[in-house]
Design an enzyme around this catalytic site. Structure first.
Site, PDB file in Angstrom:
ATOM      1  N   ASP A  37      26.371  14.590 133.653  1.00  0.00           N
ATOM      2  CA  ASP A  37      26.623  15.283 134.923  1.00  0.00           C
ATOM      3  C   ASP A  37      27.931  16.054 134.885  1.00  0.00           C
ATOM      4  O   ASP A  37      29.011  15.460 134.923  1.00  0.00           O
ATOM      5  CB  ASP A  37      26.652  14.264 136.067  1.00  0.00           C
ATOM      6  CG  ASP A  37      25.259  13.772 136.421  1.00  0.00           C
ATOM      7  OD1 ASP A  37      24.379  14.619 136.669  1.00  0.00           O
ATOM      8  OD2 ASP A  37      25.053  12.547 136.448  1.00  0.00           O
ATOM      9  N   SER A  58      22.298   8.210 133.571  1.00  0.00           N
ATOM     10  CA  SER A  58      23.427   9.125 133.801  1.00  0.00           C
ATOM     11  C   SER A  58      24.722   8.423 133.427  1.00  0.00           C
ATOM     12  O   SER A  58      25.069   7.388 134.014  1.00  0.00           O
ATOM     13  CB  SER A  58      23.493   9.543 135.266  1.00  0.00           C
ATOM     14  OG  SER A  58      24.771  10.113 135.513  1.00  0.00           O
ATOM     15  N   MET A 104      26.532  21.063 137.712  1.00  0.00           N
ATOM     16  CA  MET A 104      26.762  21.215 139.151  1.00  0.00           C
ATOM     17  C   MET A 104      28.019  22.065 139.281  1.00  0.00           C
ATOM     18  O   MET A 104      29.094  21.585 139.667  1.00  0.00           O
ATOM     19  CB  MET A 104      26.908  19.825 139.796  1.00  0.00           C
ATOM     20  CG  MET A 104      25.572  19.108 139.904  1.00  0.00           C
ATOM     21  SD  MET A 104      25.711  17.305 140.049  1.00  0.00           S
ATOM     22  CE  MET A 104      25.850  16.893 138.309  1.00  0.00           C
ATOM     23  N   ASP A 159      16.618  13.024 140.356  1.00  0.00           N
ATOM     24  CA  ASP A 159      18.014  12.643 140.153  1.00  0.00           C
ATOM     25  C   ASP A 159      18.646  12.185 141.468  1.00  0.00           C
ATOM     26  O   ASP A 159      18.809  12.996 142.389  1.00  0.00           O
ATOM     27  CB  ASP A 159      18.773  13.847 139.568  1.00  0.00           C
ATOM     28  CG  ASP A 159      20.170  13.488 139.089  1.00  0.00           C
ATOM     29  OD1 ASP A 159      20.568  12.315 139.204  1.00  0.00           O
ATOM     30  OD2 ASP A 159      20.849  14.409 138.599  1.00  0.00           O
ATOM     31  N   MET A 164      30.465  18.436 136.743  1.00  0.00           N
ATOM     32  CA  MET A 164      30.835  18.813 138.118  1.00  0.00           C
ATOM     33  C   MET A 164      32.155  19.566 138.104  1.00  0.00           C
ATOM     34  O   MET A 164      33.055  19.224 137.328  1.00  0.00           O
ATOM     35  CB  MET A 164      30.991  17.558 138.970  1.00  0.00           C
ATOM     36  CG  MET A 164      29.754  16.677 138.969  1.00  0.00           C
ATOM     37  SD  MET A 164      29.934  15.335 140.144  1.00  0.00           S
ATOM     38  CE  MET A 164      28.435  14.398 139.795  1.00  0.00           C
ATOM     39  N   HIS A 217      21.688  11.594 130.206  1.00  0.00           N
ATOM     40  CA  HIS A 217      21.931  12.581 131.263  1.00  0.00           C
ATOM     41  C   HIS A 217      23.437  12.723 131.496  1.00  0.00           C
ATOM     42  O   HIS A 217      24.139  11.737 131.743  1.00  0.00           O
ATOM     43  CB  HIS A 217      21.231  12.118 132.544  1.00  0.00           C
ATOM     44  CG  HIS A 217      21.280  13.090 133.679  1.00  0.00           C
ATOM     45  ND1 HIS A 217      20.414  14.153 133.802  1.00  0.00           N
ATOM     46  CD2 HIS A 217      22.092  13.146 134.765  1.00  0.00           C
ATOM     47  CE1 HIS A 217      20.685  14.817 134.916  1.00  0.00           C
ATOM     48  NE2 HIS A 217      21.713  14.235 135.519  1.00  0.00           N
ATOM     49  N   GLY A 237      19.680   8.029 143.295  1.00  0.00           N
ATOM     50  CA  GLY A 237      19.138   6.868 143.997  1.00  0.00           C
ATOM     51  C   GLY A 237      17.845   6.319 143.422  1.00  0.00           C
ATOM     52  O   GLY A 237      17.090   5.642 144.124  1.00  0.00           O
ATOM     53  N   GLY A 287      27.025  15.105 143.536  1.00  0.00           N
ATOM     54  CA  GLY A 287      28.479  14.935 143.566  1.00  0.00           C
ATOM     55  C   GLY A 287      28.923  13.542 143.174  1.00  0.00           C
ATOM     56  O   GLY A 287      29.982  13.385 142.586  1.00  0.00           O
ATOM     57  N   PHE A 288      28.098  12.550 143.490  1.00  0.00           N
ATOM     58  CA  PHE A 288      28.519  11.165 143.245  1.00  0.00           C
ATOM     59  C   PHE A 288      27.337  10.297 142.844  1.00  0.00           C
ATOM     60  O   PHE A 288      26.220  10.551 143.290  1.00  0.00           O
ATOM     61  CB  PHE A 288      29.151  10.570 144.514  1.00  0.00           C
ATOM     62  CG  PHE A 288      30.303  11.389 145.021  1.00  0.00           C
ATOM     63  CD1 PHE A 288      31.575  11.238 144.471  1.00  0.00           C
ATOM     64  CD2 PHE A 288      30.113  12.338 146.015  1.00  0.00           C
ATOM     65  CE1 PHE A 288      32.632  12.019 144.911  1.00  0.00           C
ATOM     66  CE2 PHE A 288      31.173  13.130 146.462  1.00  0.00           C
ATOM     67  CZ  PHE A 288      32.437  12.974 145.912  1.00  0.00           C
ATOM     68  N   GLY A 289      27.622   9.283 142.035  1.00  0.00           N
ATOM     69  CA  GLY A 289      26.612   8.272 141.748  1.00  0.00           C
ATOM     70  C   GLY A 289      26.580   7.271 142.891  1.00  0.00           C
ATOM     71  O   GLY A 289      27.458   7.267 143.757  1.00  0.00           O
ATOM     72  N   GLY A 290      25.546   6.461 142.910  1.00  0.00           N
ATOM     73  CA  GLY A 290      25.488   5.340 143.852  1.00  0.00           C
ATOM     74  C   GLY A 290      25.160   5.693 145.294  1.00  0.00           C
ATOM     75  O   GLY A 290      25.367   4.873 146.190  1.00  0.00           O
ATOM     76  N   HIS A 321      23.352  18.418 133.096  1.00  0.00           N
ATOM     77  CA  HIS A 321      23.104  18.858 134.475  1.00  0.00           C
ATOM     78  C   HIS A 321      24.373  19.522 135.003  1.00  0.00           C
ATOM     79  O   HIS A 321      25.374  18.851 135.255  1.00  0.00           O
ATOM     80  CB  HIS A 321      22.739  17.609 135.302  1.00  0.00           C
ATOM     81  CG  HIS A 321      22.529  17.855 136.763  1.00  0.00           C
ATOM     82  ND1 HIS A 321      22.470  16.815 137.676  1.00  0.00           N
ATOM     83  CD2 HIS A 321      22.344  18.990 137.480  1.00  0.00           C
ATOM     84  CE1 HIS A 321      22.276  17.303 138.888  1.00  0.00           C
ATOM     85  NE2 HIS A 321      22.206  18.630 138.807  1.00  0.00           N
ATOM     86  N   GLY A 327      21.677   6.277 137.323  1.00  0.00           N
ATOM     87  CA  GLY A 327      23.038   5.922 136.960  1.00  0.00           C
ATOM     88  C   GLY A 327      23.319   4.481 137.305  1.00  0.00           C
ATOM     89  O   GLY A 327      23.253   3.589 136.451  1.00  0.00           O
ATOM     90  N   SER A 328      23.565   4.217 138.581  1.00  0.00           N
ATOM     91  CA  SER A 328      23.949   2.854 138.966  1.00  0.00           C
ATOM     92  C   SER A 328      22.847   1.835 138.668  1.00  0.00           C
ATOM     93  O   SER A 328      23.146   0.717 138.262  1.00  0.00           O
ATOM     94  CB  SER A 328      24.375   2.804 140.427  1.00  0.00           C
ATOM     95  OG  SER A 328      23.654   3.709 141.199  1.00  0.00           O
ATOM     96  N   MET A 387      16.697  16.928 143.286  1.00  0.00           N
ATOM     97  CA  MET A 387      17.776  16.022 143.693  1.00  0.00           C
ATOM     98  C   MET A 387      17.304  15.182 144.879  1.00  0.00           C
ATOM     99  O   MET A 387      16.816  15.730 145.882  1.00  0.00           O
ATOM    100  CB  MET A 387      19.025  16.805 144.118  1.00  0.00           C
ATOM    101  CG  MET A 387      19.687  17.638 143.026  1.00  0.00           C
ATOM    102  SD  MET A 387      20.224  16.714 141.566  1.00  0.00           S
ATOM    103  CE  MET A 387      21.283  15.465 142.288  1.00  0.00           C
TER     104      MET A 387
HETATM  105  C1  DX5 Z   1      24.563  13.051 141.281  1.00  0.00           C
HETATM  106  C2  DX5 Z   1      24.227  13.090 139.802  1.00  0.00           C
HETATM  107  C3  DX5 Z   1      23.347  11.980 139.372  1.00  0.00           C
HETATM  108  C4  DX5 Z   1      23.933  10.620 139.604  1.00  0.00           C
HETATM  109  C5  DX5 Z   1      22.843   9.637 139.732  1.00  0.00           C
HETATM  110  O1  DX5 Z   1      25.285  14.162 141.617  1.00  0.00           O
HETATM  111  O2  DX5 Z   1      23.589  14.315 139.478  1.00  0.00           O
HETATM  112  O3  DX5 Z   1      22.919  12.151 138.030  1.00  0.00           O
HETATM  113  O4  DX5 Z   1      24.806  10.216 138.590  1.00  0.00           O
HETATM  114  O5  DX5 Z   1      23.427   8.411 140.038  1.00  0.00           O
HETATM  115  P1  DX5 Z   1      22.648   7.283 140.823  1.00  0.00           P
HETATM  116  O6  DX5 Z   1      21.445   6.934 139.980  1.00  0.00           O
HETATM  117  O7  DX5 Z   1      23.639   6.193 140.900  1.00  0.00           O
HETATM  118  O8  DX5 Z   1      22.243   7.853 142.150  1.00  0.00           O
HETATM  119 ZN    ZN Z   2      22.539  14.558 137.463  1.00  0.00          ZN
END
Ligand code: DX5
Ligand code: ZN
Length: 224
Positions: free
Chosen positions: A37, A10, A70, A174, A39, A35, A176, A144-147, A68, A196-197, A139
């Site tokens: 994202d 991501s 959102m 998707d 938002m 990927h 963690g 909403g957020f990575g990490g 994706h 992502g992270s 999900m």
């Molecule tokens: C969350 C996103 C994910 C996110 C995943 O809303 O849809 O794609 O970036 O990030 P990690 O892998 O860091 O949880």
């Molecule tokens: Zn995503």
């Protein structure tokens, strides 16, 4: 397990001032998909990018651009993401009352259609959509957020795999995903891992080998 596992980094965790180079870096290191994202600050409490940015990413992506959404509403924006060059367009089942119409419109616009479920949404919510979907995105965080920390959805994934049966529908996870959580979801039936992270951590466009090592750690964990 015969399903090949795809890794979809991501770019939410990439350097926002350098998307082209970041995309080329992850692909050169073995990413299967990219990927993206999207938002809207309304469906989720964060705002990222819209169709013009996605269109700008397109020439850098040589694999598959997995977008994706959102956002809500969805339908009014489907053609814009088709024009921007999305290969797969995923909408949330929670985004509106007419997900059949949304999935039909995504396919009619020439893209593969995905349907995503928030952690609080049961598998049954997509049961009647499986003939219209190419991908179900489970999900494992609230979007909403990575990490964020992984929420265990293995029972839902297994239930979806059973519901999908012989259909050609991929299960994407998707949120963690890292070398510890990836085996849990793959054993339950997932075949696409968004990360992502866990992919971008420690690396940069000047140190793309770290992205490669991070992806290899995920692959090794699921094939172990
Ligand atoms: C969350 C996103 C994910 C996110 C995943 O809303 O849809 O794609 O970036 O990030 P990690 O892998 O860091 O949880
Ligand atoms: Zn995503």
């Amino acid at each position: 397990m015969t399903r090949p596992i795809k890794i979809a980094p991501s770019i939410l965790s990439a350097d926002f001032a350098n998307f082209g180079a970041e995309i080329r870096a992850i692909e050169s290191q073995g990413a299967d998909w990219v990927h993206v994202d999207v938002m809207d600050g309304h469906f989720v409490p964060n705002l990222t990018f819209g169709p013009p940015a996605v269109k700008a990413f397109r020439p850098h992506v040589t694999t598959v651009m997995d977008v994706h959404l959102m956002i809500t509403p969805v339908d009014a924006y489907i053609d814009a993401y088709a024009t921007a060059g999305a290969d797969i367009l995923t909408a949330h089942v929670e985004a509106g009352p007419h997900p059949h119409r949304t999935l039909q419109a995504i396919r009619a616009a020439g893209m593969k259609a995905g349907i995503a479920l928030n952690p609080g949404t049961p598998a049954d919510a997509v049961e009647h959509l499986l003939d219209l979907a190419d991908l179900v995105c489970v999900m494992t965080v609230n979007p909403g957020f990575g990490g964020q920390s992984f929420i265990d959805m293995t029972a839902k994934i297994a239930r979806l795999r059973e519901m999908i049966g012989d259909r050609e529908v991929m299960i994407e996870i998707d949120g963690g995903v890292d070398p510890t959580t990836a085996p849990l979801v793959v054993n339950a039936g997932a075949n696409v891992l968004v990360a992502g992270s866990a992919v971008f951590r420690g690396g940069s466009v000047d140190r793309p080998d770290v992205y490669g090592e991070n992806m290899r750690a995920i692959r090794d964990a699921v094939t172990a």
